[in-house]
Design a protein around this motif. Structure first.
Motif, PDB file in Angstrom:
ATOM      1  N   LYS A   1     -16.722  -8.128 -13.506  1.00 38.85           N
ATOM      2  CA  LYS A   1     -15.851  -8.648 -14.556  1.00 38.85           C
ATOM      3  C   LYS A   1     -14.894  -7.582 -15.068  1.00 38.85           C
ATOM      4  O   LYS A   1     -13.672  -7.809 -15.185  1.00 38.85           O
ATOM      5  CB  LYS A   1     -16.712  -9.192 -15.697  1.00 38.85           C
ATOM      6  CG  LYS A   1     -15.928  -9.777 -16.860  1.00 38.85           C
ATOM      7  CD  LYS A   1     -16.880 -10.247 -17.958  1.00 38.85           C
ATOM      8  CE  LYS A   1     -16.107 -10.727 -19.182  1.00 38.85           C
ATOM      9  NZ  LYS A   1     -17.029 -11.128 -20.273  1.00 38.85           N
ATOM     10  N   SER A   2     -15.437  -6.377 -15.374  1.00 39.93           N
ATOM     11  CA  SER A   2     -14.587  -5.300 -15.891  1.00 39.93           C
ATOM     12  C   SER A   2     -13.612  -4.802 -14.825  1.00 39.93           C
ATOM     13  O   SER A   2     -12.481  -4.412 -15.148  1.00 39.93           O
ATOM     14  CB  SER A   2     -15.459  -4.147 -16.398  1.00 39.93           C
ATOM     15  OG  SER A   2     -16.238  -3.610 -15.349  1.00 39.93           O
ATOM     16  N   SER A   3     -14.030  -4.838 -13.534  1.00 42.00           N
ATOM     17  CA  SER A   3     -13.135  -4.398 -12.458  1.00 42.00           C
ATOM     18  C   SER A   3     -11.950  -5.340 -12.323  1.00 42.00           C
ATOM     19  O   SER A   3     -10.808  -4.903 -12.128  1.00 42.00           O
ATOM     20  CB  SER A   3     -13.907  -4.340 -11.134  1.00 42.00           C
ATOM     21  OG  SER A   3     -14.941  -3.385 -11.197  1.00 42.00           O
ATOM     22  N   LEU A   4     -12.213  -6.653 -12.433  1.00 41.61           N
ATOM     23  CA  LEU A   4     -11.102  -7.615 -12.379  1.00 41.61           C
ATOM     24  C   LEU A   4     -10.143  -7.414 -13.542  1.00 41.61           C
ATOM     25  O   LEU A   4      -8.916  -7.524 -13.375  1.00 41.61           O
ATOM     26  CB  LEU A   4     -11.672  -9.043 -12.395  1.00 41.61           C
ATOM     27  CG  LEU A   4     -12.327  -9.525 -11.089  1.00 41.61           C
ATOM     28  CD1 LEU A   4     -13.006 -10.879 -11.310  1.00 41.61           C
ATOM     29  CD2 LEU A   4     -11.291  -9.626  -9.973  1.00 41.61           C
ATOM     30  N   GLU A   5     -10.687  -7.120 -14.713  1.00 39.13           N
ATOM     31  CA  GLU A   5      -9.828  -6.884 -15.884  1.00 39.13           C
ATOM     32  C   GLU A   5      -8.944  -5.662 -15.657  1.00 39.13           C
ATOM     33  O   GLU A   5      -7.752  -5.661 -16.013  1.00 39.13           O
ATOM     34  CB  GLU A   5     -10.691  -6.699 -17.129  1.00 39.13           C
ATOM     35  CG  GLU A   5     -11.392  -7.984 -17.585  1.00 39.13           C
ATOM     36  CD  GLU A   5     -12.368  -7.736 -18.729  1.00 39.13           C
ATOM     37  OE1 GLU A   5     -12.602  -6.546 -19.049  1.00 39.13           O
ATOM     38  OE2 GLU A   5     -12.893  -8.721 -19.281  1.00 39.13           O
ATOM     39  N   LYS A   6      -9.522  -4.606 -15.026  1.00 36.32           N
ATOM     40  CA  LYS A   6      -8.743  -3.383 -14.794  1.00 36.32           C
ATOM     41  C   LYS A   6      -7.684  -3.573 -13.701  1.00 36.32           C
ATOM     42  O   LYS A   6      -6.686  -2.869 -13.680  1.00 36.32           O
ATOM     43  CB  LYS A   6      -9.676  -2.239 -14.412  1.00 36.32           C
ATOM     44  CG  LYS A   6     -10.478  -1.693 -15.586  1.00 36.32           C
ATOM     45  CD  LYS A   6     -11.313  -0.489 -15.166  1.00 36.32           C
ATOM     46  CE  LYS A   6     -12.098   0.070 -16.351  1.00 36.32           C
ATOM     47  NZ  LYS A   6     -12.911   1.250 -15.952  1.00 36.32           N
ATOM     48  N   ILE A   7      -7.943  -4.525 -12.779  1.00 36.04           N
ATOM     49  CA  ILE A   7      -6.931  -4.797 -11.744  1.00 36.04           C
ATOM     50  C   ILE A   7      -5.660  -5.338 -12.388  1.00 36.04           C
ATOM     51  O   ILE A   7      -4.538  -4.955 -12.021  1.00 36.04           O
ATOM     52  CB  ILE A   7      -7.488  -5.791 -10.703  1.00 36.04           C
ATOM     53  CG1 ILE A   7      -8.537  -5.103  -9.821  1.00 36.04           C
ATOM     54  CG2 ILE A   7      -6.353  -6.348  -9.829  1.00 36.04           C
ATOM     55  CD1 ILE A   7      -9.214  -6.027  -8.836  1.00 36.04           C
TER      56      ILE A   7
END
Length: 389
Positions: free
Chosen positions: A113-119
């Motif tokens: 979830k946090s990785s998608l937000e950072k993308i």
């Protein structure tokens, strides 16, 4: 080395006590190491302002919680049987392993979830020498924890410790990704941490699902290992009265707490008291050598009757033509004036996708083709153990 230092006379105690002491000791060691990692990472995160390191620190704090769950699981599993739980509390260990697996899945989901937000909202990764050193130390410690948890989990056959090993391995991978991303962004100015984090998330989710499967399978009732089945079969067949065994069922109430039941085929013309005494001795031998309680049902079989033996062999060959894996047992013949009843159980694999009624009809038709005077009384069984015939 650690075991020899902290647990005295480890080789002089029973396997059950040894198992508990291994689990408790390594549970405490896991708590201590994870708290140390939390402290140094949190300190590094504060002085460098690196959000990724601070987040990794709290991940280690949650790992300390996982170690507490492992510790509690072993302590509960070691409790003696009581009136409410006559088979003990061994499955507590499986439950603790399953909880850890759920925590692994939660970490994987949150990281994804946090990785998608950072993308979609990229952030620069901070760089400092002290953070690099701390992350390298963290990876080494986590790899060590993964190694000893797996080694000890394999040694004492503990699904909870194997789940903890998976947790430690996924942590070392995620920390390595943080480390690589910091180095890549520093030397190339490429911001790849979000994409790497997404890949690691997939790895963690896969590991968590595999770990959950390993811990929930014994709770649902999995088949025992072929090695354990072979030991049971060899022990039972050491008795001269036993001609064959079938319907072997292994009930798993936790590591070292198993109960088995089986049918032993004995000659129908044997002395009942002698056979009963022999069966009692087999049950005692199974308890002493395999540490499991056993209940054995005697099935009298007509051995030495050539007509019965030939008919049984003919029927078995015919059934093998339907499916090679189908076996029969408890075969009996009742000869009448106008017809002969063939009474037997047929063991049908689970993946034969026809109903019991259809398989009975197919077998009965093929038998009547052999001899119209044959009538069948068939009981359909399903295999509890795949390699017992």
């Amino acid at each position: 080395m650690l075991i020899n230092i902290f647990i005295k006379n480890i080789n002089a105690i029973s396997e059950e006590e040894k198992r508990e002491k291994y689990g408790v000791f390594y549970g405490i060691l896991g708590i201590c190491l994870n708290l140390v990692l939390f402290a140094i990472k949190f300190f590094a995160g504060i002085i460098t302002g690196a959000i990724s390191i601070t987040a990794d620190a709290f991940n280690n704090l949650s790992d300390a919680g996982s170690s507490i769950i492992t510790l509690l699981g072993f302590r509960l599993a070691a409790k003696k049987p009581d009136a409410d739980h006559p088979f003990g509390h061994g499955r507590s260990e499986y439950i603790s392993g399953f909880i850890i697996s759920m925590l692994i899945l939660l970490v994987g989901f949150e990281l994804g979830k946090s990785s998608l937000e950072k993308i979609f909202s990229p952030e620069a990764v901070d760089f400092s020498v002290i953070s690099i050193i701390i992350l390298v130390i963290s990876v080494i410690i986590k790899l060590y924890m993964a190694y000893y948890n797996y080694a000890v989990g394999k040694k004492i056959n503990s699904s909870a410790m194997k789940a903890t090993s998976t947790d430690s391995l996924t942590d070392s991978v995620s920390t390595t990704v943080v480390l690589v991303c910091m180095l890549v962004s520093y030397f190339t100015e490429l911001q790849i941490d979000a994409y790497c984090g997404l890949a690691v998330s997939g790895f963690i989710l896969f590991s968590g699902l595999r770990s959950a499967q390993e811990t929930i399978s014994p709770l649902l009732g999995q088949t025992p290992t072929p090695e354990f089945v072979a030991k049971i079969e060899n022990t039972v067949k050491e008795c001269s009265y036993v001609c064959g065994i079938h319907d072997l069922i292994v009930h798993d109430y936790g590591p070292g707490r198993r109960m088995i039941s089986l049918h032993a085929e004995v000659p129908a013309d044997s002395n009942l008291l002698e056979v009963h005494d022999a069966i009692d001795n087999i049950e005692k031998r199974l308890r002493d050598t395999l540490n499991c309680d056993a209940v054995i049902h005697m099935d009298p079989v007509q051995y030495g009757d050539s007509a019965v033996s030939e008919t049984r062999e003919t029927i078995q060959k015919m059934i093998k033509n339907i499916d090679e894996r189908i076996t029969i047992h408890d075969f009996r013949m009742v000869v009448g004036n106008t017809h002969t009843n063939l009474i037997f159980d047929a063991v049908i694999p689970y993946d034969i996708e026809i109903s019991d009624k259809e398989i009975k009809g197919l077998i009965s038709k093929n038998i009547s083709d052999i001899d119209p005077a044959y009538r069948t009384v068939i009981e359909i069984d399903r295999p509890f153990i795949i390699n017992i015939k």
